[in-house]
Design a protein around this motif. Structure first.
Motif, short mmCIF file in Angstrom:
data_model
loop_
_atom_site.label_atom_id
_atom_site.label_comp_id
_atom_site.label_asym_id
_atom_site.label_seq_id
_atom_site.Cartn_x
_atom_site.Cartn_y
_atom_site.Cartn_z
N UNK A 104 0.83 -1.21 0.00
CA UNK A 104 0.00 0.00 0.00
C UNK A 104 0.86 1.26 0.00
N UNK A 105 1.84 1.31 0.91
CA UNK A 105 2.67 2.51 0.98
C UNK A 105 3.55 2.67 -0.25
N UNK A 106 4.01 1.57 -0.79
CA UNK A 106 4.85 1.65 -1.99
C UNK A 106 4.05 2.12 -3.20
N UNK A 107 2.81 1.63 -3.33
CA UNK A 107 1.99 1.94 -4.49
C UNK A 107 1.34 3.31 -4.40
N UNK A 108 0.86 3.70 -3.20
CA UNK A 108 0.14 4.96 -3.12
C UNK A 108 0.24 5.67 -1.77
N UNK A 109 0.57 4.95 -0.70
CA UNK A 109 0.54 5.55 0.63
C UNK A 109 1.47 6.73 0.80
N UNK A 110 2.71 6.61 0.34
CA UNK A 110 3.66 7.71 0.51
C UNK A 110 3.24 8.93 -0.30
N UNK A 111 2.80 8.71 -1.54
CA UNK A 111 2.34 9.84 -2.37
C UNK A 111 1.12 10.49 -1.75
N UNK A 112 0.22 9.66 -1.21
CA UNK A 112 -1.00 10.19 -0.60
C UNK A 112 -0.67 11.03 0.62
N UNK A 113 0.34 10.62 1.38
CA UNK A 113 0.76 11.40 2.54
C UNK A 113 1.21 12.79 2.11
N UNK A 114 1.94 12.87 1.00
CA UNK A 114 2.36 14.17 0.49
C UNK A 114 1.18 15.02 0.06
N UNK A 115 0.19 14.41 -0.59
CA UNK A 115 -1.00 15.16 -1.00
C UNK A 115 -1.76 15.69 0.19
N UNK A 116 -1.97 14.83 1.20
CA UNK A 116 -2.73 15.25 2.38
C UNK A 116 -2.01 16.37 3.13
#
Length: 270
Positions: A104-116
């Motif tokens: 999850x974090x590799x696919x989208x979690x880290x990017x999502x954290x940046x967006x939030x």
């Protein structure tokens, strides 16, 4: 729409709980039948022994000895051995679950954290807590986790960022659905809550073709959905980093370099 998604989540959980109850009931009935059969078998063998040797005294001596050893056998087999096997099985299940969380974090979690983080006007107050260092220990993670759990985020309704996060989440929608279908997630309630909150936000944005000039109440609703997912995400991010630090230091090093809240995220080692 929020009620529909939450209702779907509740219905799925109820179905799963019903299946678990049925399976447990089947196991209980099977154990009862097995126990009855074993007792009858033992009684038949003792009776056969008496018919052959006609020595009830000998039978009761060994029967009493076996009964005296039974508590010790229960302690050794049922309590100690079973507990060790249960702990080992749980460790294996959690290891598989951590692989799902890592995906999850590799696919989208880290990017999502940046967006939030771009929505949070007070992100600078906890940015340091979310930038783990190479020498962080258990106490550092506990302190950081305590800080972020008490963080009151201030989500600003920025329409320019809504378009960007909408495109990102819609591109990852199928991946989210595949994670939600994983039965291993039942072992990790907080991560399941995170996935449902992100999926709910995805559905809310999916049905809004135009995100400009939204009514004030609607923008507040979206900000609440973002805040909910954001609070769960920053907690799971720290838990995930601590897991990598303990078990996979090489993945931990990469996660630090790619941290979206760091200064210039880059896979390059400097």
């Amino acid at each position: 729409m929020g009620e529909t998604v939450c209702g779907g989540s509740k219905a799925i959980r109820e179905v799963r709980e019903l299946e678990v109850k049925r399976e447990n009931r089947w196991y209980r009935e099977w154990y009862m039948y097995l126990g009855t059969a074993l007792i009858l078998c033992s009684a038949a063998l003792y009776f056969l022994h008496y018919l052959i040797f006609r020595d009830a005294h000998h039978i009761f001596i060994y029967l009493l000895g076996d009964l005296a050893f039974m508590p010790i056998e229960v302690l050794l087999v049922t309590v100690i051995v079973h507990r060790l096997l249960e702990v080992r099985e749980k460790r294996v299940r959690m290891e598989k679950l951590n692989m799902v969380i890592g995906a999850f974090f590799s696919e989208m979690g880290m990017q999502l954290l940046g967006h939030f983080a771009e929505f949070d006007a007070r992100c600078r107050e906890i940015r340091e807590c979310l930038q783990a260092g190479p020498d962080w220990g258990e106490e550092d993670f506990r302190r950081a986790l305590s800080r972020v759990e008490g963080h009151e985020c201030e989500i600003a309704g920025r329409e320019d960022l809504l378009d960007e996060i909408r495109l990102f989440l819609l591109a990852k929608r199928e991946f989210l659905l595949s994670l939600l279908e994983n039965p291993a997630l039942l072992e990790h309630e907080t991560f399941t809550d995170l996935l449902w909150s992100v999926f709910h936000l995805t559905e809310e944005l999916k049905y809004r073709d135009i995100l400009s000039n939204l009514p004030e109440m609607d923008m507040e609703h979206l900000c609440m959905d973002i805040a909910r997912a954001y609070r769960l995400l920053i907690r799971e991010w720290l838990v995930y980093l601590e897991h990598l630090k303990k078990d996979y230091p090489y993945l931990y090093s990469l996660a630090l370099r790619m941290n979206p809240l760091g200064e210039g995220p880059s896979p390059l080692v400097r």
